[in-house]
Design a protein around this motif. Structure first.
Motif, mmCIF file in Angstrom:
data_model
loop_
_atom_site.group_PDB
_atom_site.id
_atom_site.type_symbol
_atom_site.label_atom_id
_atom_site.label_comp_id
_atom_site.label_asym_id
_atom_site.label_seq_id
_atom_site.Cartn_x
_atom_site.Cartn_y
_atom_site.Cartn_z
ATOM 1 N N TYR A 1 5.843 -5.160 -6.415
ATOM 2 C CA TYR A 1 4.761 -5.775 -7.194
ATOM 3 C C TYR A 1 3.932 -6.711 -6.308
ATOM 4 O O TYR A 1 2.697 -6.750 -6.405
ATOM 5 C CB TYR A 1 5.344 -6.544 -8.380
ATOM 6 N N LEU A 2 4.622 -7.460 -5.437
ATOM 7 C CA LEU A 2 3.899 -8.374 -4.548
ATOM 8 C C LEU A 2 2.935 -7.624 -3.636
ATOM 9 O O LEU A 2 1.876 -8.146 -3.278
ATOM 10 C CB LEU A 2 4.884 -9.158 -3.689
ATOM 11 N N SER A 3 3.308 -6.398 -3.235
ATOM 12 C CA SER A 3 2.440 -5.642 -2.336
ATOM 13 C C SER A 3 1.123 -5.269 -3.000
ATOM 14 O O SER A 3 0.173 -4.882 -2.313
ATOM 15 C CB SER A 3 3.159 -4.378 -1.860
ATOM 16 N N GLY B 1 -4.380 -4.655 -6.647
ATOM 17 C CA GLY B 1 -4.212 -3.206 -6.561
ATOM 18 C C GLY B 1 -3.787 -2.759 -5.172
ATOM 19 O O GLY B 1 -2.884 -3.330 -4.561
ATOM 20 N N LEU B 2 -4.486 -1.768 -4.649
ATOM 21 C CA LEU B 2 -4.127 -1.172 -3.367
ATOM 22 C C LEU B 2 -4.881 -1.781 -2.190
ATOM 23 O O LEU B 2 -4.905 -1.200 -1.098
ATOM 24 C CB LEU B 2 -4.375 0.339 -3.416
ATOM 25 N N ASP B 3 -5.477 -2.941 -2.388
ATOM 26 C CA ASP B 3 -6.268 -3.556 -1.306
ATOM 27 C C ASP B 3 -5.413 -3.872 -0.082
ATOM 28 O O ASP B 3 -5.872 -3.718 1.061
ATOM 29 C CB ASP B 3 -6.935 -4.837 -1.815
ATOM 30 N N ASN B 4 -4.177 -4.326 -0.309
ATOM 31 C CA ASN B 4 -3.317 -4.648 0.831
ATOM 32 C C ASN B 4 -2.996 -3.402 1.651
ATOM 33 O O ASN B 4 -2.960 -3.450 2.889
ATOM 34 C CB ASN B 4 -2.017 -5.294 0.350
ATOM 35 N N TYR B 5 -2.768 -2.279 0.961
ATOM 36 C CA TYR B 5 -2.470 -1.038 1.677
ATOM 37 C C TYR B 5 -3.698 -0.517 2.413
ATOM 38 O O TYR B 5 -3.581 0.064 3.504
ATOM 39 C CB TYR B 5 -1.940 0.010 0.704
ATOM 40 N N ALA B 6 -4.866 -0.720 1.838
ATOM 41 C CA ALA B 6 -6.091 -0.330 2.531
ATOM 42 C C ALA B 6 -6.289 -1.162 3.793
ATOM 43 O O ALA B 6 -6.753 -0.654 4.828
ATOM 44 C CB ALA B 6 -7.290 -0.481 1.594
ATOM 45 N N GLU B 7 -5.918 -2.436 3.720
ATOM 46 C CA GLU B 7 -6.069 -3.301 4.884
ATOM 47 C C GLU B 7 -5.131 -2.899 6.016
ATOM 48 O O GLU B 7 -5.432 -3.134 7.198
ATOM 49 C CB GLU B 7 -5.817 -4.758 4.486
#
Length: 313
Positions: free
Chosen positions: A54-56, A73-79
């Motif tokens: 959830y934190l991710s 949302g998925l912003d961290n994974y996009a980064e």
């Protein structure tokens, strides 16, 4: 009619009820003993896994408390795919894995075969190789840090004594820092691998070697045709465990180089530490953690499939 038949067979309804009550009490006692362990697993393992997932998906500054948590949302994974430092850490981790896993397994297998061949002081060598593995990794790192000293270290002193005017700076050199850490890791972990290999070698029947020797097979042929194939499960176990361990390396990097110089020794777990506990970006650190989990999971799955097919055929 059923009651009469049960009574005729000597079965008492009261005895049956007592039997099931006794079974329930045994089951309840078992669950009470398992309860603390299960609670510990839930609190220390299961909950952190789902919470990190959830934190991710959140942007959370650790200093701000729970109220500062914001779903992104998925912003961290996009980064992740735009972060050059994460890419460099993954490359360093791959190089570290390629340096430590094959080299460590090769040296451990070679030494295990020699020790297993009834050498003199066999028990001494087993203990001597295993001591670094059970020693504190920080103590090991401190010793090797002194050995690697650019001017006063015994290693460079020896290199200069044989005519090398400018020996490597080792931990202070971007070209050698990761190699230096890999050498320490192989040296410190080889004792564990030797113990595992010796267990595998002791399970190979001596009759196979005797029959091969009668047929005229050389020692090298016996090693290739008997030892290596029968050590397949041992090799698979060591490969997977060493692979996962190589992607979790942190302590030596943090103690010896701090990821430097110039991020030359930064690995993926140290990158997680930087983002989570230095920059306080727990959401982004969790996303990197799940990337690491996915990479290790895929590599482990492929390794298992290769091992299963080799055993099948």
């Amino acid at each position: 009619m059923a009651m009469k038949q049960a009574a005729a067979e000597g079965f008492s309804p009261k005895a049956g009820a007592n039997f099931w009550n006794h079974r329930r009490r045994e089951a309840l006692t078992g669950w009470l003993f398992l309860g603390p362990e299960l609670l510990g697993i839930l609190v220390l393992y299961v909950f952190p896994v789902f919470f990190s997932l959830y934190l991710s998906l959140c942007d959370w500054n650790l200093v701000g408390g729970i109220s500062a948590m914001k779903f992104v949302g998925l912003d961290n994974y996009a980064e992740l795919f735009r972060d050059a430092k994460v890419g460099a850490a993954l490359r360093n981790n791959l190089v570290y894995t390629l340096l430590t896993v094959p080299l460590g397994m090769f040296l451990a297998l070679l030494l295990s075969v020699v020790i297993h061949s009834k050498v003199y002081l066999q028990s001494y060598f087993k203990v001597a190789f295993f001591i670094p593995y059970i020693s504190s990794i920080i103590a090991v790192g401190a010793v090797w840090s002194a050995l690697y000293h650019p001017s006063l270290g015994p290693i460079n002193q020896f290199l200069m004594s044989i005519g090398i005017g400018q020996p490597p700076m080792w931990l202070a050199d971007p070209n050698y820092s990761l190699i230096s850490i890999a050498i320490i890791a192989v040296w410190a972990g080889i004792g564990y691998q030797i113990v595992i290999y010796l267990a595998g070698l002791s399970g190979i029947p001596d009759e196979l070697y005797e029959a091969a020797e009668i047929d005229g097979a050389s020692k090298l042929q016996q090693f290739r045709r008997i030892t290596l194939p029968l050590l397949g499960p041992t090799n698979s176990f060591l490969f997977i465990t060493l692979l996962m361990g190589s992607f979790k390396v942190f302590d030596l990097v943090a103690f010896l180089t701090g990821g430097g110089p110039n991020n030359a020794s930064t690995v993926i777990v140290y990158r997680i530490y930087e983002e989570g506990f230095q920059n306080f970006r727990m959401g982004y650190a969790s996303a990197i953690s799940w990337l690491l989990f996915a990479i290790v999971g895929v590599i482990t799955f492929i390794s298992w499939q290769i091992q299963k097919r080799s055993v099948h055929y």
